[in-house]
Design a protein around this motif. Structure first.
Motif, PDB file in Angstrom:
ATOM      1  N   GLY A  31      20.973  -0.703  -3.423  1.00 16.27           N
ATOM      2  CA  GLY A  31      21.024   0.694  -4.207  1.00 16.27           C
ATOM      3  C   GLY A  31      22.461   1.233  -3.802  1.00 16.27           C
ATOM      4  N   VAL A  32      23.268   0.802  -2.874  1.00 14.15           N
ATOM      5  CA  VAL A  32      24.508   1.393  -2.740  1.00 14.15           C
ATOM      6  C   VAL A  32      25.707   0.920  -3.861  1.00 14.15           C
ATOM      7  CG1 VAL A  32      24.426   1.045  -0.273  1.00 14.15           C
ATOM      8  CG2 VAL A  32      25.420  -0.693  -1.612  1.00 14.15           C
ATOM      9  N   PHE A  33      25.124   0.064  -4.793  1.00 15.31           N
ATOM     10  CA  PHE A  33      26.003  -0.119  -5.977  1.00 15.31           C
ATOM     11  C   PHE A  33      25.641   0.793  -7.294  1.00 15.31           C
ATOM     12  CE2 PHE A  33      26.052  -4.261  -3.581  1.00 15.31           C
ATOM     13  CZ  PHE A  33      27.363  -4.617  -3.938  1.00 15.31           C
ATOM     14  N   LEU A  34      24.535   1.638  -7.206  1.00 14.65           N
ATOM     15  CA  LEU A  34      23.947   2.340  -8.191  1.00 14.65           C
ATOM     16  C   LEU A  34      25.198   3.156  -8.728  1.00 14.65           C
ATOM     17  CD1 LEU A  34      20.515   4.274  -8.474  1.00 14.65           C
ATOM     18  CD2 LEU A  34      22.654   5.197  -9.324  1.00 14.65           C
ATOM     19  N   ARG A  35      25.606   4.092  -8.106  1.00 14.06           N
ATOM     20  CA  ARG A  35      26.524   5.066  -8.643  1.00 14.06           C
ATOM     21  C   ARG A  35      28.120   4.413  -8.873  1.00 14.06           C
ATOM     22  NH1 ARG A  35      27.443  11.279  -6.309  1.00 14.06           N
ATOM     23  NH2 ARG A  35      29.318  11.745  -7.728  1.00 14.06           N
ATOM     24  N   PRO A  36      28.557   3.588  -8.065  1.00 14.33           N
ATOM     25  CA  PRO A  36      29.760   2.969  -8.717  1.00 14.33           C
ATOM     26  C   PRO A  36      29.429   2.285  -9.925  1.00 14.33           C
ATOM     27  CG  PRO A  36      29.591   2.587  -6.073  1.00 14.33           C
ATOM     28  CD  PRO A  36      27.992   3.300  -6.827  1.00 14.33           C
ATOM     29  N   PRO A 236      21.110   6.743  -1.533  1.00 13.36           N
ATOM     30  CA  PRO A 236      22.525   7.029  -1.550  1.00 13.36           C
ATOM     31  C   PRO A 236      23.168   7.730  -2.330  1.00 13.36           C
ATOM     32  CG  PRO A 236      21.801   4.333  -1.212  1.00 13.36           C
ATOM     33  CD  PRO A 236      20.793   5.292  -1.524  1.00 13.36           C
ATOM     34  N   ALA A 237      22.421   7.715  -3.724  1.00 11.78           N
ATOM     35  CA  ALA A 237      23.099   8.422  -4.776  1.00 11.78           C
ATOM     36  C   ALA A 237      22.571  10.156  -4.591  1.00 11.78           C
ATOM     37  CB  ALA A 237      22.481   8.227  -6.221  1.00 11.78           C
ATOM     38  N   TYR A 238      21.515  10.256  -4.042  1.00 12.37           N
ATOM     39  CA  TYR A 238      20.962  11.642  -3.655  1.00 12.37           C
ATOM     40  C   TYR A 238      21.949  12.209  -2.771  1.00 12.37           C
ATOM     41  CZ  TYR A 238      17.918  15.288  -1.505  1.00 12.37           C
ATOM     42  OH  TYR A 238      17.691  16.361  -0.835  1.00 12.37           O
ATOM     43  N   LEU A 239      22.199  11.545  -1.814  1.00 13.02           N
ATOM     44  CA  LEU A 239      23.193  11.933  -0.677  1.00 13.02           C
ATOM     45  C   LEU A 239      24.397  12.254  -1.437  1.00 13.02           C
ATOM     46  CD1 LEU A 239      22.434   9.775   2.280  1.00 13.02           C
ATOM     47  CD2 LEU A 239      21.609  12.163   1.788  1.00 13.02           C
ATOM     48  N   LEU A 244      27.857  14.526   0.296  1.00 12.21           N
ATOM     49  CA  LEU A 244      28.079  13.415   1.304  1.00 12.21           C
ATOM     50  C   LEU A 244      28.775  12.537   0.568  1.00 12.21           C
ATOM     51  CD1 LEU A 244      24.819  13.862   3.645  1.00 12.21           C
ATOM     52  CD2 LEU A 244      26.991  15.148   3.737  1.00 12.21           C
ATOM     53  N   GLY A 245      29.611  11.656   1.486  1.00 12.89           N
ATOM     54  CA  GLY A 245      30.323  10.607   0.910  1.00 12.89           C
ATOM     55  C   GLY A 245      29.533   9.376   0.633  1.00 12.89           C
ATOM     56  N   VAL A 246      30.161   8.198  -0.105  1.00 14.47           N
ATOM     57  CA  VAL A 246      29.442   7.168  -0.310  1.00 14.47           C
ATOM     58  C   VAL A 246      29.048   6.293   0.809  1.00 14.47           C
ATOM     59  CG1 VAL A 246      31.625   5.734  -0.797  1.00 14.47           C
ATOM     60  CG2 VAL A 246      29.677   4.998  -1.976  1.00 14.47           C
ATOM     61  N   ALA A 247      29.998   6.511   1.663  1.00 15.17           N
ATOM     62  CA  ALA A 247      29.733   5.583   3.080  1.00 15.17           C
ATOM     63  C   ALA A 247      28.475   6.108   3.725  1.00 15.17           C
ATOM     64  CB  ALA A 247      31.020   5.892   4.125  1.00 15.17           C
ATOM     65  N   ILE A 248      28.037   7.355   3.596  1.00 11.59           N
ATOM     66  CA  ILE A 248      26.858   7.931   4.165  1.00 11.59           C
ATOM     67  C   ILE A 248      25.960   7.348   3.853  1.00 11.59           C
ATOM     68  CG2 ILE A 248      25.521  10.192   4.704  1.00 11.59           C
ATOM     69  CD1 ILE A 248      28.311   9.973   5.988  1.00 11.59           C
ATOM     70  N   GLY A 249      25.620   6.932   2.265  1.00 12.17           N
ATOM     71  CA  GLY A 249      24.583   6.200   1.699  1.00 12.17           C
ATOM     72  C   GLY A 249      24.300   4.886   2.445  1.00 12.17           C
ATOM     73  N   GLY A 250      25.479   4.165   2.785  1.00  9.72           N
ATOM     74  CA  GLY A 250      25.420   2.858   3.241  1.00  9.72           C
ATOM     75  C   GLY A 250      25.058   2.960   4.879  1.00  9.72           C
ATOM     76  N   ILE A 251      25.201   4.131   5.425  1.00  7.58           N
ATOM     77  CA  ILE A 251      24.856   4.425   6.620  1.00  7.58           C
ATOM     78  C   ILE A 251      23.510   4.625   6.795  1.00  7.58           C
ATOM     79  CG2 ILE A 251      24.951   6.000   8.730  1.00  7.58           C
ATOM     80  CD1 ILE A 251      28.100   6.347   8.160  1.00  7.58           C
ATOM     81  N   SER A 252      22.833   5.517   5.887  1.00  9.65           N
ATOM     82  CA  SER A 252      21.752   5.735   5.734  1.00  9.65           C
ATOM     83  C   SER A 252      20.515   4.502   5.543  1.00  9.65           C
ATOM     84  CB  SER A 252      21.147   6.736   4.553  1.00  9.65           C
ATOM     85  OG  SER A 252      21.547   6.198   3.439  1.00  9.65           O
ATOM     86  N   LEU A 253      20.798   3.575   4.802  1.00 15.27           N
ATOM     87  CA  LEU A 253      20.461   2.288   4.442  1.00 15.27           C
ATOM     88  C   LEU A 253      20.426   1.594   5.925  1.00 15.27           C
ATOM     89  CD1 LEU A 253      21.071   1.263   0.997  1.00 15.27           C
ATOM     90  CD2 LEU A 253      19.106   2.647   1.956  1.00 15.27           C
TER      91      LEU A 253
END
Length: 400
Positions: A31-36, A236-239, A244-253
């Motif tokens: 899911g971290v690839f969704l927005r990029p 990750p996209a919701y955050l 919040l930054g893209v790194a926060i999405g990775g941290i959440s997962l």
């Protein structure tokens, strides 16, 4: 069945945990690839979401057939085939710029993960250990899968930052080939439990679905799939949408994976000492409460950490408990098949959660409707699990 040595069993457990780690980790963190990817290729979020949804549905559709082959031929061949298919599917994702091909790649990845993922592994391990050890070993395999998610999310973000998203996906594709050597140790202990000549799969399935407890497990697991797929695909996209930054999405997962290690071990322990159906009901009720608090309180880094940590405790803790109840109520002879059918329900929920999240976001510009649906389904699953019987049903009694 030939008596297995403890060293062979232990080697298979270690190998199985490694397969679960690799086979689930990168998939769960994708899911971290969704927005990029969506922004780089000019796609709507529904394109990515639909590919993931197709992947999850095909994973579920593959699971019963993988179970039938595992019951009749052993698990080794199934895992090797799945690893190769998953590698091919992710390679296609890394090289294509066509939204149609990207969506279609979900079929290949889904078949691959359906044959090489941790549900196949934990059922194989559950068959070779004593009944009293089964919940713990299944929990151990699930915890290994969670460790993969813990490592996969920040690793994926790191690979993207260094090499770009395309090269990162190709590295993920290559990682599935690491499963192949570990399959050898599973193949050594994974003897068939159902004879191909004697048949009986159809009768076993009919008997299982005549058992109310199996039916309730089947439909209850749909909710687990809905929760997991929606959150891991869209959180990750919701955050990022919330500032919040893209790194926060990775941290959440990663936090989901980290705390699910604890949750999976806890589920394995509880399956040995407490009522599995009551623990499952509590898990689903807990999810509803946690999601409600998350969407009603202000979004911040602290709230994301708390949400991801608590939800992680409840994340895949359902898997060893649900699979253990299938074994307890339906027996071992067709366990891979029947657990695979229950997982099909899980992945049908995953399809709905992943796809509908993107569809509703594109239509409304918000994930609010999905969050409230997740809450309602959590409460429904709580009620579904309370009447489940924890004693052998007709199929298990016939086997014994």
């Amino acid at each position: 069945m030939t008596r297995l040595s403890s060293s062979a069993i232990n080697a298979a457990i270690i190998a199985g945990c490694f397969i679960a780690l690799v086979g689930f980790g990168m998939v769960a963190a994708f899911g971290v690839f969704l927005r990029p990817m969506s922004e780089a290729l000019g796609w709507s979020r529904e394109v990515f979401s639909l590919s993931i949804a197709v992947q999850l549905l095909c994973w579920g559709l593959t699971q019963p057939f993988a179970g039938i082959v595992a019951d009749r031929r052993g698990t080794g061949r199934v895992l090797a085939f799945g690893a190769l298919m998953a590698a091919l599917g992710f390679w296609i994702r890394g090289v294509t710029e066509s939204p149609e091909v990207f969506v279609a790649s979900g079929v290949i990845v889904g078949i691959g993960t359906g044959a090489s993922s941790f549900p196949v592994v934990i059922v194989a391990l559950g068959k070779i250990v004593a009944p009293e050890r089964r919940p713990f070993v299944m929990g151990l395999g699930t915890a290994a899968a969670s460790t993969g998610m813990l490592l996969g999310a920040p690793l994926s973000v790191g690979l993207m930052s260094v090499f770009g998203w395309q090269a990162a996906i190709l590295i993920i594709a290559a990682s599935f080939l690491l499963i192949l050597p570990a399959v050898i140790f599973i193949a050594r202990v994974s003897a068939p439990t159902a004879s191909a000549s004697s048949g009986g799969v159809g009768d076993a399935v009919r008997m299982a679905f005549s058992d109310r407890s199996y039916v309730l497990l089947f439909f209850g697991f749909f909710v687990c799939g809905f929760h997991v797929a929606f959150i891991q695909t869209h959180l990750p996209a919701y955050l990022q949408d919330e500032g919040l930054g893209v790194a926060i999405g990775g941290i959440s997962l990663a936090l989901l994976g980290l705390f699910n290690i604890v949750g999976s071990f806890g589920a394995g322990w509880s399956g040995q000492h407490l009522s599995s159906k009551n623990v499952l009901a509590g898990i689903y009720a807990g999810r509803a409460v946690v999601i409600t608090a998350f969407i009603l309180l202000p979004i911040s880094f602290a709230s994301v950490v708390i949400f991801s940590s608590v939800m992680g405790l409840l994340w895949l803790a359902t898997v060893p408990l649900t699979t253990g109840l299938v074994a307890k109520t339906q027996g071992l002879r067709f366990l891979s098949t029947l657990a695979g059918l229950v997982f099909l329900s899980h992945q049908t929920g995953s399809f709905v959660g992943a796809w509908l999240g993107g569809r509703l976001y594109d239509a409304t510009g918000s994930y609010d409707a999905m969050w409230w649906t997740a809450i309602a389904l959590g409460l429904l699953a709580t009620l579904l699990h309370l009447p489940i019987r924890e004693t052998p049903g007709p199929l298990a009694r016939a086997e014994s």
